[in-house]
Design a protein around this motif. Structure first.
Motif, PDB file in Angstrom:
ATOM      1  N   LEU A 231       5.500   4.685 -11.280  1.00 34.30           N
ATOM      2  CA  LEU A 231       4.083   4.856 -10.962  1.00 34.30           C
ATOM      3  C   LEU A 231       3.819   6.311 -10.610  1.00 34.30           C
ATOM      4  N   LEU A 232       2.679   6.816 -11.010  1.00 30.94           N
ATOM      5  CA  LEU A 232       2.268   8.174 -10.684  1.00 30.94           C
ATOM      6  C   LEU A 232       0.969   8.127  -9.898  1.00 30.94           C
ATOM      7  N   LEU A 233       0.861   8.965  -8.891  1.00 28.32           N
ATOM      8  CA  LEU A 233      -0.384   9.163  -8.166  1.00 28.32           C
ATOM      9  C   LEU A 233      -0.943  10.492  -8.662  1.00 28.32           C
TER      10      LEU A 233
ATOM     11  N   ARG B  15       0.854  -1.190   0.000  1.00 25.50           N
ATOM     12  CA  ARG B  15       0.000   0.000   0.000  1.00 25.50           C
ATOM     13  C   ARG B  15       0.886   1.233   0.000  1.00 25.50           C
ATOM     14  N   TRP B  16       0.469   2.254  -0.773  1.00 29.09           N
ATOM     15  CA  TRP B  16       1.222   3.491  -0.895  1.00 29.09           C
ATOM     16  C   TRP B  16       0.260   4.651  -0.824  1.00 29.09           C
ATOM     17  N   GLY B  17       0.722   5.785  -0.415  1.00 29.03           N
ATOM     18  CA  GLY B  17      -0.118   6.972  -0.344  1.00 29.03           C
ATOM     19  C   GLY B  17       0.597   8.068   0.387  1.00 29.03           C
TER      20      GLY B  17
ATOM     21  N   GLN C  70      -7.611   2.849  -8.323  1.00 26.12           N
ATOM     22  CA  GLN C  70      -8.135   4.105  -7.798  1.00 26.12           C
ATOM     23  C   GLN C  70      -7.851   4.160  -6.308  1.00 26.12           C
ATOM     24  N   ALA C  71      -7.351   5.302  -5.854  1.00 27.88           N
ATOM     25  CA  ALA C  71      -6.975   5.466  -4.449  1.00 27.88           C
ATOM     26  C   ALA C  71      -8.187   5.826  -3.599  1.00 27.88           C
ATOM     27  N   ASP C  72      -8.089   5.499  -2.317  1.00 22.54           N
ATOM     28  CA  ASP C  72      -9.082   5.922  -1.336  1.00 22.54           C
ATOM     29  C   ASP C  72      -8.639   7.257  -0.762  1.00 22.54           C
ATOM     30  N   VAL C  73      -9.569   8.182  -0.599  1.00 18.55           N
ATOM     31  CA  VAL C  73      -9.282   9.500  -0.025  1.00 18.55           C
ATOM     32  C   VAL C  73     -10.225   9.706   1.154  1.00 18.55           C
ATOM     33  N   VAL C  74      -9.654   9.891   2.352  1.00 22.20           N
ATOM     34  CA  VAL C  74     -10.452  10.096   3.559  1.00 22.20           C
ATOM     35  C   VAL C  74      -9.964  11.333   4.301  1.00 22.20           C
TER      36      VAL C  74
ATOM     37  N   ALA D  12     -11.224  17.647  -1.038  1.00 24.13           N
ATOM     38  CA  ALA D  12     -10.697  16.373  -1.551  1.00 24.13           C
ATOM     39  C   ALA D  12     -10.829  16.342  -3.066  1.00 24.13           C
ATOM     40  N   PRO D  13      -9.842  15.772  -3.747  1.00 19.72           N
ATOM     41  CA  PRO D  13      -9.995  15.600  -5.191  1.00 19.72           C
ATOM     42  C   PRO D  13     -11.140  14.627  -5.469  1.00 19.72           C
ATOM     43  N   ARG D  14     -11.792  14.806  -6.597  1.00 20.80           N
ATOM     44  CA  ARG D  14     -12.909  13.912  -6.926  1.00 20.80           C
ATOM     45  C   ARG D  14     -12.426  12.496  -7.181  1.00 20.80           C
ATOM     46  N   ARG D  15     -11.181  12.394  -7.692  1.00 18.34           N
ATOM     47  CA  ARG D  15     -10.661  11.075  -8.010  1.00 18.34           C
ATOM     48  C   ARG D  15      -9.136  11.122  -7.946  1.00 18.34           C
ATOM     49  N   VAL D  16      -8.524  10.052  -7.394  1.00 20.41           N
ATOM     50  CA  VAL D  16      -7.067   9.901  -7.390  1.00 20.41           C
ATOM     51  C   VAL D  16      -6.761   8.535  -7.994  1.00 20.41           C
ATOM     52  N   LEU D  17      -5.923   8.546  -9.041  1.00 23.31           N
ATOM     53  CA  LEU D  17      -5.607   7.322  -9.770  1.00 23.31           C
ATOM     54  C   LEU D  17      -4.133   6.973  -9.639  1.00 23.31           C
TER      55      LEU D  17
END
Length: 130
Positions: free
Chosen positions: A67-69, A13-15, A38-42, A23-28
Motif C-alpha cells: 500500500l502507498l500513501l 487505521r494507518w497514517g 482517501q485519508a483525513d488530514v487535520v 496541507a496537501p489537497r488530497r492524500v490517497l
C-alpha cells in the motif's frame, strides 16, 4: 521537502505525522495502482498535519499486499481512483496475511539481493577510485 513519520497500524487505521508548510489537497491510499481510500488530514501544530486512513477490507487478503500513501494536488475535478502525475509518496505499508505466497516472498528476496549487489558494486567502484 516534506517529511512524513508513519504511525503503526492500529485497529485498521494507518497514517502518521506530515511536516509541510501547507496541507496537501488530497492524500490517497493506493493499492495495485488504484486509489482505494482517501485519508483525513487535520492540523496538528505549526507546519504539522495528522494524516489517517482506514484500510478497506478489500486490501486484506492472503499474500503480500503493498500500500502507498500518496499526496497530490487533486481537487474536485480529479479522478477519484487515480493519483495525479507528480504526486508524492509519503509512506509505504506492506501487509502479509494468511499463508504468504511463495512467489511473493521470492520476489521480495530477489529485489533485496539486486539492490544489495548494486550497493556492493558502487562501494567497490568508490574504493578503487580513491
Amino acid at each position: 521537502m516534506n517529511r512524513f513519520e508513519p504511525d503503526p497500524l492500529v485497529d485498521g487505521r494507518w497514517g502518521g505525522l506530515l511536516t509541510a508548510k501547507s496541507a496537501p489537497r488530497r492524500v490517497l491510499l493506493i493499492h495495485e495502482g488504484v486509489a482505494v481510500a482517501q485519508a483525513d488530514v487535520v492540523a496538528a501544530g505549526d507546519d504539522l498535519w495528522r494524516v489517517t486512513v482506514a484500510l478497506p477490507a478489500t486490501v486484506l487478503r492472503d499474500g503480500t499486499q503493498s500500500l502507498l500513501l500518496v499526496a497530490d494536488a487533486g481537487g474536485p475535478d480529479a479522478s477519484a481512483d487515480m493519483a495525479l502525475p507528480g504526486s508524492e509518496v509519503l509512506s509505504r505499508l506492506v501487509l502479509l496475511a494468511g499463508r504468504p505466497l511463495e512467489q511473493d516472498l521470492q520476489a521480495e528476496i530477489a529485489l533485496i539481493r539486486a539492490e544489495l549487489d548494486l550497493l556492493k558494486r558502487e562501494f567497490r567502484r568508490l574504493a578503487t577510485e580513491g
